[in-house]
Motif scaffolding. Structure first.
Motif, PDB file in Angstrom:
ATOM      1  N   UNK A 136      26.791  42.272  37.851  1.00 53.34           N
ATOM      2  CA  UNK A 136      27.753  42.876  36.933  1.00 53.34           C
ATOM      3  C   UNK A 136      27.678  44.398  36.945  1.00 53.34           C
ATOM      4  N   UNK A 137      28.845  45.018  36.943  1.00 56.33           N
ATOM      5  CA  UNK A 137      28.909  46.483  36.870  1.00 56.33           C
ATOM      6  C   UNK A 137      29.791  46.886  35.702  1.00 56.33           C
ATOM      7  N   UNK A 138      29.509  48.079  35.196  1.00 61.00           N
ATOM      8  CA  UNK A 138      30.243  48.590  34.035  1.00 61.00           C
ATOM      9  C   UNK A 138      31.700  48.911  34.394  1.00 61.00           C
ATOM     10  N   UNK A 139      32.552  48.810  33.378  1.00 57.42           N
ATOM     11  CA  UNK A 139      33.895  49.385  33.514  1.00 57.42           C
ATOM     12  C   UNK A 139      33.883  50.757  32.844  1.00 57.42           C
ATOM     13  N   UNK A 140      34.859  51.584  33.204  1.00 52.07           N
ATOM     14  CA  UNK A 140      34.988  52.892  32.544  1.00 52.07           C
ATOM     15  C   UNK A 140      36.175  52.851  31.584  1.00 52.07           C
ATOM     16  N   UNK A 141      36.646  53.999  31.162  1.00 55.13           N
ATOM     17  CA  UNK A 141      37.731  54.039  30.157  1.00 55.13           C
ATOM     18  C   UNK A 141      39.037  53.433  30.668  1.00 55.13           C
ATOM     19  N   UNK A 147      33.232  53.192  39.635  1.00 54.19           N
ATOM     20  CA  UNK A 147      32.605  53.323  40.959  1.00 54.19           C
ATOM     21  C   UNK A 147      31.168  53.842  40.888  1.00 54.19           C
ATOM     22  N   UNK A 148      30.876  54.703  39.900  1.00 52.25           N
ATOM     23  CA  UNK A 148      29.511  55.250  39.806  1.00 52.25           C
ATOM     24  C   UNK A 148      28.513  54.126  39.509  1.00 52.25           C
ATOM     25  N   UNK A 149      28.893  53.191  38.659  1.00 48.90           N
ATOM     26  CA  UNK A 149      27.967  52.094  38.366  1.00 48.90           C
ATOM     27  C   UNK A 149      27.924  51.094  39.528  1.00 48.90           C
ATOM     28  N   UNK A 312      43.959  54.327  26.935  1.00 50.61           N
ATOM     29  CA  UNK A 312      43.225  53.855  28.108  1.00 50.61           C
ATOM     30  C   UNK A 312      43.449  54.816  29.270  1.00 50.61           C
ATOM     31  N   UNK A 313      42.369  55.158  29.976  1.00 45.83           N
ATOM     32  CA  UNK A 313      42.507  56.041  31.144  1.00 45.83           C
ATOM     33  C   UNK A 313      43.279  55.305  32.240  1.00 45.83           C
ATOM     34  N   UNK A 314      44.114  56.038  32.937  1.00 47.10           N
ATOM     35  CA  UNK A 314      44.881  55.417  34.023  1.00 47.10           C
ATOM     36  C   UNK A 314      44.430  56.004  35.361  1.00 47.10           C
ATOM     37  N   UNK A 315      44.086  55.132  36.314  1.00 50.87           N
ATOM     38  CA  UNK A 315      43.762  55.613  37.660  1.00 50.87           C
ATOM     39  C   UNK A 315      45.026  56.009  38.407  1.00 50.87           C
ATOM     40  N   UNK A 402      33.022  50.421  24.887  1.00 48.61           N
ATOM     41  CA  UNK A 402      34.456  50.695  25.073  1.00 48.61           C
ATOM     42  C   UNK A 402      35.304  49.559  24.514  1.00 48.61           C
ATOM     43  N   UNK A 403      34.917  48.331  24.851  1.00 44.16           N
ATOM     44  CA  UNK A 403      35.733  47.187  24.414  1.00 44.16           C
ATOM     45  C   UNK A 403      35.738  47.050  22.893  1.00 44.16           C
ATOM     46  N   UNK A 404      34.626  47.395  22.282  1.00 46.19           N
ATOM     47  CA  UNK A 404      34.558  47.199  20.823  1.00 46.19           C
ATOM     48  C   UNK A 404      35.332  48.285  20.064  1.00 46.19           C
ATOM     49  N   UNK A 405      35.768  49.324  20.802  1.00 49.15           N
ATOM     50  CA  UNK A 405      36.587  50.365  20.169  1.00 49.15           C
ATOM     51  C   UNK A 405      38.032  50.324  20.658  1.00 49.15           C
ATOM     52  N   UNK A 406      38.327  49.369  21.558  1.00 50.88           N
ATOM     53  CA  UNK A 406      39.647  49.330  22.196  1.00 50.88           C
ATOM     54  C   UNK A 406      40.598  48.404  21.431  1.00 50.88           C
ATOM     55  N   UNK A 407      41.738  48.951  21.060  1.00 52.33           N
ATOM     56  CA  UNK A 407      42.775  48.140  20.405  1.00 52.33           C
ATOM     57  C   UNK A 407      43.830  47.804  21.459  1.00 52.33           C
ATOM     58  N   UNK A 408      44.153  46.519  21.558  1.00 50.94           N
ATOM     59  CA  UNK A 408      45.048  46.022  22.614  1.00 50.94           C
ATOM     60  C   UNK A 408      46.302  45.402  22.000  1.00 50.94           C
TER      61      UNK A 408
END
Ligand SMILES: Cc1ncc(COP(=O)(O)O)c(C=O)c1O
Length: 435
Positions: A136-141, A147-149, A312-315, A402-408
């Protein structure tokens, strides 16, 4: 039902009686459409397409009483042209697409596949089905692989990086492609939630070594169940075809000395007939969702600036499918209060992770996996792996934060102008009061 603690907290705050959660008038008066983008459009055209297949008695792609091009062939040709990948292979589900692609990429016992800590559990389950172990690797914003993780998680056992374009938006494909190249690892795109999306002008599913799509009922386009593997590599296509059909090797001209055993994960002509009609709807569905999401986001510009709310950050924002609106609040408790207040206003929203709520999109809830449960008494994938692999529940803290602060919020293509106006009013009212 609203939790009483939310009502209490909100009720204790001054000047908040206008909020519906405190007895004020609801901002959203008209019911919002359900979030089945393609599913809600199923109608006369799908019906006709299915009837045509039934009348032809050609229910199986490879033969039947009536010769000619099969619906599955037709779907594959149209799909590969739209995605810009040289080959497309229709399969029975998104999970089947992932398993076939992983196996074709050579992932198996002893190997590791890096998956994001935030994805539908099926992404990680597919790795186990191939006999490999998920790392498992982390997600970012952006809510996609950081990619860093990923770089930190690569070992000499890593065979594949699974780039999941979560909630319709593209991963950082430059970063992930560079890592894959640098380490000689394969890159598999899980495009189950992002059909039709792109990254810097390239369609998702055409960038990595392979792409896996789902047409399950929740997805942007659907035939109930179904999937697709895409690739630019002919040999990889042949290996995928060989695995998805017990005689796929023979059907695809694989030399007898190279034929490997497969199983049957084929798409039926009935699925393909529906998927083909839905495929033709893809671009208009995307255009509608994009228009709605942009309008909603624009309506929040002022309140988000004033309140320090980040989206949410957009790539690559232009490549997003816009199936959802996601924004972050500074604290999990605020996110939960906002979601409860939005629900009372008539706008369903979710916080993407709440401890104690077992959502199978969040790795710590993947109990069959994080507890390393296996079908065989003697171990399965983890036993074949050299050295122990453990899944502590707190191993990806950034993802959980991040997920616990993210409203979807879902963005259905069927939203009307009034829906959007009412949703905007609810968001502004609640964020102004509570954020
Ligand atoms: C990210 C992701 N990957 C894989 C899958 C599996 O697709 P399916 O349900 O078609 O097997 C899904 C959907 O359910 C998904 O959301």
């Amino acid at each position: 039902m609203l939790q009483s603690s939310h009502r209490l907290t909100v009720a204790m705050m001054p000047n908040l009686s206008h909020l519906a959660i405190n007895g004020g008038a609801k901002a959203v008066k008209q019911a919002l459409p359900p979030m089945y983008p393609g599913g809600m459009r199923v109608g006369a055209e799908e019906e006709e397409a299915v009837i045509e297949v039934i009348r032809s008695k050609r229910l199986f792609r490879y033969y039947g009483p009536n010769p000619g091009k099969s619906k599955t062939d037709e779907l594959e040709t149209a799909f590969s042209a739209r995605i810009g990948a040289r080959h497309a292979l229709a399969v029975s589900s998104g999970s089947a697409a992932l398993v076939c692609a992983l196996i074709a990429l050579g992932a198996g016992p002893g190997d590791e596949v890096i998956v994001p800590a935030y994805t539908w559990i099926a992404s990680a389950s597919a790795v186990l089905a191939a006999g490999a172990v998920p790392i498992l690797a982390e997600v970012d914003e952006s809510l996609t692989l950081d990619p860093a993780d990923v770089a930190r998680k690569i070992t000499r056992h890593t065979r594949v990086i699974m780039a999941v374009h979560m909630r319709g938006a593209p991963c950082n494909m430059d970063g992930l492609s560079a890592l894959a190249r640098q380490h000689g690892i394969k890159l598999l795109e899980d495009v189950a939630q992002a059909a039709g999306a792109s990254y810097r002008g390239a369609h998702l599913g055409s960038i990595g070594h392979a792409g896996a799509f789902s047409f399950q009922y929740n997805k942007i386009i659907t035939c109930g169940e179904g999937g697709m593997v895409t690739t630019n590599d002919f040999e990889l296509f042949r290996r995928t075809a060989m695995y998805h059909d017990v005689i796929g090797g023979i059907r695809n001209g694989v030399p007898p000395a190279k034929i490997l055993p497969g199983v049957n994960l084929r798409m039926s002509e009935l699925q393909a007939a529906v998927a083909l009609v839905q495929f033709r709807r893809l671009d208009s569905l995307l255009a509608e969702m994009r228009q709605h999401n942009h309008a909603l986001k624009a309506s929040m510009a002022d309140v988000s600036r004033r309140k320090g709310i980040t989206f949410r950050k957009q790539n690559d924002a232009e490549g997003d499918t816009d199936i959802c609106l996601v924004f972050y609040l500074p604290q999990p408790a605020t996110a939960q209060r906002v979601v409860a207040a939005l629900a009372a206003e008539g706008l369903p929203a979710t916080v993407l992770h709440r401890p104690g709520y077992g959502d199978y999109h969040v790795y710590c809830n993947w109990l069959p996996i994080v507890d390393k449960r296996t079908w065989s008494v003697n171990g399965g994938p983890w036993r074949w792996h050299e050295g122990p692999v453990e899944y502590p529940r707190d191993q990806c803290p950034r993802t959980l934060d991040l997920l616990s602060r993210a409203v979807h919020i879902d963005i259905s293509p069927d939203l009307t102008r009034e829906n959007i106006e009412e949703m905007a009013a609810a968001l502004n009212k609640v964020l102004d009061a509570l954020a």
